[in-house]
Scaffold this motif. Structure first.
Motif, PDB file in Angstrom:
ATOM      1  N   UNK A 345      44.490  47.830  28.680  1.00  0.00           N
ATOM      2  CA  UNK A 345      44.999  46.998  29.782  1.00  0.00           C
ATOM      3  C   UNK A 345      44.572  45.539  29.586  1.00  0.00           C
ATOM      4  N   UNK A 346      45.508  44.626  29.806  1.00  0.00           N
ATOM      5  CA  UNK A 346      45.156  43.194  29.728  1.00  0.00           C
ATOM      6  C   UNK A 346      44.242  42.851  30.907  1.00  0.00           C
ATOM      7  N   UNK A 347      43.327  41.928  30.707  1.00  0.00           N
ATOM      8  CA  UNK A 347      42.350  41.590  31.751  1.00  0.00           C
ATOM      9  C   UNK A 347      43.045  41.150  33.036  1.00  0.00           C
ATOM     10  N   UNK A 351      41.896  45.770  37.991  1.00  0.00           N
ATOM     11  CA  UNK A 351      41.641  45.703  39.434  1.00  0.00           C
ATOM     12  C   UNK A 351      40.149  45.886  39.684  1.00  0.00           C
ATOM     13  N   UNK A 352      39.539  44.917  40.354  1.00  0.00           N
ATOM     14  CA  UNK A 352      38.121  45.034  40.702  1.00  0.00           C
ATOM     15  C   UNK A 352      37.852  44.150  41.927  1.00  0.00           C
ATOM     16  N   UNK A 353      36.594  44.101  42.353  1.00  0.00           N
ATOM     17  CA  UNK A 353      36.247  43.213  43.478  1.00  0.00           C
ATOM     18  C   UNK A 353      35.540  41.984  42.914  1.00  0.00           C
ATOM     19  N   UNK A 376      47.553  34.698  51.217  1.00  0.00           N
ATOM     20  CA  UNK A 376      48.874  34.559  50.583  1.00  0.00           C
ATOM     21  C   UNK A 376      48.952  35.358  49.283  1.00  0.00           C
ATOM     22  N   UNK A 377      47.801  35.534  48.637  1.00  0.00           N
ATOM     23  CA  UNK A 377      47.790  36.277  47.365  1.00  0.00           C
ATOM     24  C   UNK A 377      47.324  37.720  47.563  1.00  0.00           C
ATOM     25  N   UNK A 378      47.329  38.138  48.840  1.00  0.00           N
ATOM     26  CA  UNK A 378      47.026  39.532  49.135  1.00  0.00           C
ATOM     27  C   UNK A 378      45.572  39.909  48.815  1.00  0.00           C
ATOM     28  N   UNK A 379      44.684  38.928  48.915  1.00  0.00           N
ATOM     29  CA  UNK A 379      43.272  39.191  48.614  1.00  0.00           C
ATOM     30  C   UNK A 379      42.525  39.322  49.927  1.00  0.00           C
ATOM     31  N   UNK A 380      41.902  40.481  50.110  1.00  0.00           N
ATOM     32  CA  UNK A 380      41.241  40.741  51.375  1.00  0.00           C
ATOM     33  C   UNK A 380      39.730  40.515  51.246  1.00  0.00           C
ATOM     34  N   UNK A 381      39.158  39.858  52.257  1.00  0.00           N
ATOM     35  CA  UNK A 381      37.733  39.503  52.196  1.00  0.00           C
ATOM     36  C   UNK A 381      36.895  40.627  52.801  1.00  0.00           C
ATOM     37  N   UNK A 382      35.837  41.002  52.070  1.00  0.00           N
ATOM     38  CA  UNK A 382      34.948  42.075  52.526  1.00  0.00           C
ATOM     39  C   UNK A 382      33.747  41.494  53.275  1.00  0.00           C
ATOM     40  N   UNK A 383      33.225  40.375  52.799  1.00  0.00           N
ATOM     41  CA  UNK A 383      32.073  39.742  53.443  1.00  0.00           C
ATOM     42  C   UNK A 383      32.093  38.257  53.133  1.00  0.00           C
ATOM     43  N   UNK A 408      44.695  38.772  38.104  1.00  0.00           N
ATOM     44  CA  UNK A 408      45.585  37.600  38.032  1.00  0.00           C
ATOM     45  C   UNK A 408      45.727  36.929  39.407  1.00  0.00           C
ATOM     46  N   UNK A 409      45.599  37.714  40.481  1.00  0.00           N
ATOM     47  CA  UNK A 409      45.682  37.119  41.822  1.00  0.00           C
ATOM     48  C   UNK A 409      44.457  36.253  42.112  1.00  0.00           C
ATOM     49  N   UNK A 410      43.284  36.746  41.692  1.00  0.00           N
ATOM     50  CA  UNK A 410      42.065  35.954  41.894  1.00  0.00           C
ATOM     51  C   UNK A 410      42.152  34.663  41.084  1.00  0.00           C
ATOM     52  N   UNK A 411      42.641  34.785  39.850  1.00  0.00           N
ATOM     53  CA  UNK A 411      42.759  33.577  39.008  1.00  0.00           C
ATOM     54  C   UNK A 411      43.665  32.548  39.681  1.00  0.00           C
TER      55      UNK A 411
END
Ligand code: NDP
Ligand code: HSE
Length: 438
Positions: A345-347, A351-353, A376-383, A408-411
């Motif tokens: 899998x390409x980096x 999927x990770x946190x 907007x990038x579908x990233x949910x905050x845990x803390x 890629x969303x985090x980037x």
């Protein structure tokens, strides 16, 4: 029965340890192997140094080719390291019908396919327990002990030097260079210590473990590799405050889209056993579908711990060398004609946190801007924690932990966040793994 005759190439840290352990425990080894295992020839660039270690009664030479071509040698131990001379010597030893024991993970991760094919053709064994995690018998565990399982993932602290550096920096507040110097003096570090610090050594070991765990070819060039050089004491401290430790982990995981192969600093919950592995110790968690999670722990580098694995291989080879090659355990655990071509899998797709540290001006609306980008990038905050600004400062550190998201969303989010005018520095991003045994 006459003892089996061994030629040792390179009597440095591991070679010296191997000579000592084999001699010291010879009686027990005979009871286990059924015959003696004796080093009869040693090659090293420094003949005088070698002679001092081995004493009289052993042939010492500066020409390693004398050993790999000698009719009086049954097993060759390669402990020189590196890619060129070591590779040539191993292939020459195989060509001359010798079994080989090596600790050279760099060579196997890059040229293992060619070396194992040559050994297969000639009907000899290439054993390499010491190549991964020093004294921990992880190759034996993966290749034989867990053979009933479909391995799901492996996560390991597999570089002693970098773990030693992180531990000493955290516990004693020592500077990076001071601790690296100690690791070199203790014989832990590679000839080129950037291999340890930049995660390359861990990537070599991960390549070997993934091949054995999943029955795939060695694919070192596809490992995503990030080292510990950019880690700051500040991030190590913030991680602790949130209940996490930062470790350099090698992670390989089977996912529906492909196999993950990655080495990088990682936050792991402080309550996990592996988070408490300190100093030069290594630990590897292997998750199998039947057995669940298993943990392997021990010294990951050093003369005698690594010699423990080299000598174990010598005993294995001695026991098996008269067996029909078809009945031996395959080098990479799976039959060589049944390897799978599962893609790596390409980096970007992993999927990770994430742990994010943002340095911003302390103004109203900053958090709203940042959280909008993430949403907007579908990233949910845990803390999320906002640190108090220092005396007279108008800048703050904001620490965020995210739920699982695609790299890629985090980037993309980091690019957008860094464009905000209130940002006063780059975003620090460290991946986070819960390492749940489920
Ligand atoms: P060292 O540098 O301590 O030892 C290598 C030895 O080989 C040195 O004595 C060196 O001599 C000698 N040598 C170099 N080139 C030749 C040559 N052409 N012919 C004969 N001798 C030669 O390395 P280590 O013992 O630390 O490492 C050996 C291998 O084990 C490497 O592949 C390493 O990655 C691996 N390993 C090391 C571990 C550790 O804890 N150190 C743990 C696990 C694996 P000179 O000093 O003169 O160059
Ligand atoms: N340089 C390696 C380490 C040696 O520090 O882990 C063991 O492979």
């Amino acid at each position: 029965m006459k003892p089996i005759r061994v030629g040792l190439l390179g009597i440095g840290t591991v070679g010296g340890g191997t000579f000592v352990v084999l001699k010291r425990n010879q009686e027990e080894i005979i009871r286990r192997a059924g015959r003696g295992i004796v080093i009869t020839m040693v090659a090293d660039r420094e003949v005088e140094k070698a002679r001092k270690i081995v004493g009289e009664g052993v042939i010492v030479t500066s020409d390693a080719y004398e050993i790999v071509t000698s009719p009086d040698i049954d097993i060759v131990i390669e402990l020189i390291g590196g890619y060129t001379v070591a590779k040539d010597l191993i292939l020459k030893a195989i060509e001359h019908g010798k079994h080989v024991v090596t600790a050279n993970k760099a060579l196997l991760a890059s040229h293992g396919t060619e070396i194992f094919a040559a050994a297969q053709k000639k009907g000899v064994m290439v054993a390499f327990e010491a190549a991964v995690a020093g004294g921990i018998p992880i190759i034996k565990a993966l290749r034989e002990g867990l053979t009933a399982n479909r391995i799901e993932w492996i996560a390991g602290i597999i570089n002693g030097t970098s773990n030693f550096i992180l531990s000493e920096m955290r516990d004693k507040g020592l500077a990076f260079d001071t601790v690296l110097d100690q690791a070199q003096k203790l014989g832990y570090a590679e000839a080129d210590p950037t291999f340890d610090i930049e995660g390359i050594d861990a990537a070599h070991k991960l390549t070997i473990m993934a091949a054995i765990a999943f029955g795939i070819p060695m694919q070192f060039d596809k490992v995503y590799t990030e080292g510990i050089a950019k880690l700051t004491r500040e991030d190590i401290r913030y991680a602790e405050e949130l209940g996490y430790r930062i470790k350099l982990l090698g992670i390989t995981k089977r996912t529906p889209k492909g196999i993950e192969l990655r080495v990088h600093p990682t936050l792991i919950p402080a309550r996990r056993l592996i988070a408490n592995v300190e100093g030069v110790m290594n630990a590897i968690v292997v998750k199998g579908d039947a057995v669940g999670a298993t943990l392997y722990y021990g010294a990951g580098a050093g003369a005698e711990p690594t010699a423990s694995s080299v000598v174990a291989d010598l005993v294995d080879v001695t026991r098996m060398h008269t067996a029909d090659p078809k009945h031996r355990v395959p080098h990479l655990a799976f039959q060589p004609d049944l390897l799978s071509n599962t893609p790596i899998l390409k980096m970007d797709e992993v999927e990770t946190s994430y742990y994010l540290r943002l340095r911003t001006q302390d103004r109203p609306g900053v958090l709203a801007d940042i959280t909008r980008i993430l949403a907007d990038l579908n990233i949910s905050i845990d803390a999320m924690v906002q640190k108090e600004p220092g005396e007279g400062e108008d800048q703050v550190n904001i620490i965020m932990l995210t739920h699982l998201t695609i790299e890629k969303n985090i980037n993309a989010a980091i690019v957008k966040i860094e464009e905000l005018p209130v940002m006063t520095g780059k975003v620090t991003r460290i991946r986070l793994e819960e390492l749940n045994s489920k």
